[in-house]
Design a protein around this motif. Structure first.
Motif, PDB file in Angstrom:
ATOM      1  N   ASP A  97       1.229  -1.048  -0.065  1.00  0.00           N
ATOM      2  CA  ASP A  97       0.248  -0.204   0.390  1.00  0.00           C
ATOM      3  C   ASP A  97       0.887   1.199   0.156  1.00  0.00           C
ATOM      4  O   ASP A  97       2.110   1.165   0.384  1.00  0.00           O
ATOM      5  N   TYR A  98       0.433   2.318  -0.881  1.00  0.00           N
ATOM      6  CA  TYR A  98       0.962   3.167  -0.844  1.00  0.00           C
ATOM      7  C   TYR A  98       0.029   4.704  -1.859  1.00  0.00           C
ATOM      8  O   TYR A  98      -0.111   4.178  -2.400  1.00  0.00           O
ATOM      9  N   LYS A  99      -0.196   5.173  -0.248  1.00  0.00           N
ATOM     10  CA  LYS A  99      -1.313   6.827  -1.333  1.00  0.00           C
ATOM     11  C   LYS A  99      -0.898   8.046  -1.055  1.00  0.00           C
ATOM     12  O   LYS A  99      -1.566   8.379  -0.788  1.00  0.00           O
ATOM     13  N   LYS A 100       0.476   8.038  -1.276  1.00  0.00           N
ATOM     14  CA  LYS A 100       1.284   9.489  -1.653  1.00  0.00           C
ATOM     15  C   LYS A 100       1.114  10.023  -3.238  1.00  0.00           C
ATOM     16  O   LYS A 100       1.108  12.149  -2.723  1.00  0.00           O
ATOM     17  N   ALA A 101       1.634   9.549  -3.706  1.00  0.00           N
ATOM     18  CA  ALA A 101       1.813  10.081  -5.633  1.00  0.00           C
ATOM     19  C   ALA A 101       0.732  10.238  -6.110  1.00  0.00           C
ATOM     20  O   ALA A 101      -0.991   9.233  -5.427  1.00  0.00           O
ATOM     21  N   THR A 102       0.858  11.241  -6.526  1.00  0.00           N
ATOM     22  CA  THR A 102      -0.076  12.294  -8.111  1.00  0.00           C
ATOM     23  C   THR A 102      -0.098  12.298  -8.540  1.00  0.00           C
ATOM     24  O   THR A 102       1.549  13.115  -8.993  1.00  0.00           O
ATOM     25  N   VAL A 103      -0.921  12.492  -9.939  1.00  0.00           N
ATOM     26  CA  VAL A 103      -0.356  12.212 -11.339  1.00  0.00           C
ATOM     27  C   VAL A 103      -0.598  12.829 -12.175  1.00  0.00           C
ATOM     28  O   VAL A 103      -2.071  12.522 -12.193  1.00  0.00           O
ATOM     29  N   THR A 104      -0.478  13.443 -12.502  1.00  0.00           N
ATOM     30  CA  THR A 104      -1.460  14.383 -13.627  1.00  0.00           C
ATOM     31  C   THR A 104      -0.429  14.199 -15.327  1.00  0.00           C
ATOM     32  O   THR A 104       0.203  14.672 -15.482  1.00  0.00           O
ATOM     33  N   PHE A 105      -1.444  13.747 -16.376  1.00  0.00           N
ATOM     34  CA  PHE A 105      -1.350  13.833 -16.884  1.00  0.00           C
ATOM     35  C   PHE A 105      -1.842  14.298 -18.339  1.00  0.00           C
ATOM     36  O   PHE A 105      -3.488  15.006 -18.090  1.00  0.00           O
ATOM     37  N   SER A 106      -0.995  15.949 -19.117  1.00  0.00           N
ATOM     38  CA  SER A 106      -2.341  16.883 -19.367  1.00  0.00           C
ATOM     39  C   SER A 106      -2.842  16.618 -21.152  1.00  0.00           C
ATOM     40  O   SER A 106      -1.104  15.858 -21.255  1.00  0.00           O
ATOM     41  N   THR A 107      -3.920  16.740 -21.634  1.00  0.00           N
ATOM     42  CA  THR A 107      -3.680  16.887 -22.943  1.00  0.00           C
ATOM     43  C   THR A 107      -2.603  17.352 -23.911  1.00  0.00           C
ATOM     44  O   THR A 107      -2.496  17.095 -25.772  1.00  0.00           O
ATOM     45  N   ASP A 108      -1.313  18.375 -23.672  1.00  0.00           N
ATOM     46  CA  ASP A 108      -0.611  18.853 -24.551  1.00  0.00           C
ATOM     47  C   ASP A 108       1.083  18.388 -24.268  1.00  0.00           C
ATOM     48  O   ASP A 108       1.315  19.061 -24.667  1.00  0.00           O
TER      49      ASP A 108
END
Length: 188
Positions: A97-108
């Motif tokens: 379990d590891y719930k610390k990372a966040t990622v965002t992929f943008s359409t550009d």
């Protein structure tokens, strides 16, 4: 005598122009004649219509069209939250379990990753890899991710069923792999 309005030669004794309807008595145009648009104005109007049609056709054929939600090139776009992670894993059973990372992929084609939820973002560029996707042949989609300032060698994100796994660029001898779900689904 010539008509002062259109220049047409008027026969002697005639006080109304047959061409434009001008009357000597009133100095106004009568309803008899209709005014023809000048050829120059007609040509300009035709050219304007053709330019508008050509522009509309060009935008339709060569312009960007909004990507569709199921387009593999952007399917990964959005916000993601980690669920599990592991170091030097061999199977998904090695993930914890590891719930610390966040990622965002943008359409550009850009994105950010915050691996520790500390507000320090790693910036990256990404692209869909049709050839790599075809090699897998299992319905997964493959995206190449290149982190800025970390390593010139890209890593791959493998997406399937609204989740994806990505190994971070190696730092030292260990490789960290993180499993992500959509941020909206991470609370459930």
């Amino acid at each position: 005598m010539y008509c002062p309005k259109c220049g047409n030669k008027l026969p002697d004794g005639v006080s109304t122009c047959e061409n434009c309807g001008w009357s000597e008595d009133a100095g106004i145009q009568t309803s008899k004649a209709t005014t023809k648009p000048s050829p120059k104005k007609v040509i300009i109007a035709i050219i304007a219509v053709l330019v508008i049609l050509a522009a509309a056709f060009g935008i339709r054929m060569f312009g960007s069209t909004p990507a569709k939600k199921d387009d593999p090139a952007i399917k990964i776009c959005g916000e993601w939250q980690s669920k599990k992670a592991g170091v030097d894993i061999n199977t998904s059973n090695d993930l914890m379990d590891y719930k610390k990372a966040t990622v965002t992929f943008s359409t550009d084609g850009t994105g950010t990753m915050d691996t520790l939820s500390d507000g320090i973002n790693l910036n990256y560029t990404w692209r869909y890899c049709a050839e790599e996707t075809e090699k897998l042949g299992d319905g997964s989609l493959v995206y190449e991710v290149t982190f800025e300032g970390v390593e010139s060698k890209p890593v791959y994100a493998v997406y399937k069923d609204e989740t994806f796994m990505m190994s971070l660029p190696k730092t030292g001898s260990s490789e960290v792999t993180i499993y992500f779900v959509r941020a909206s689904a991470s609370e459930s």
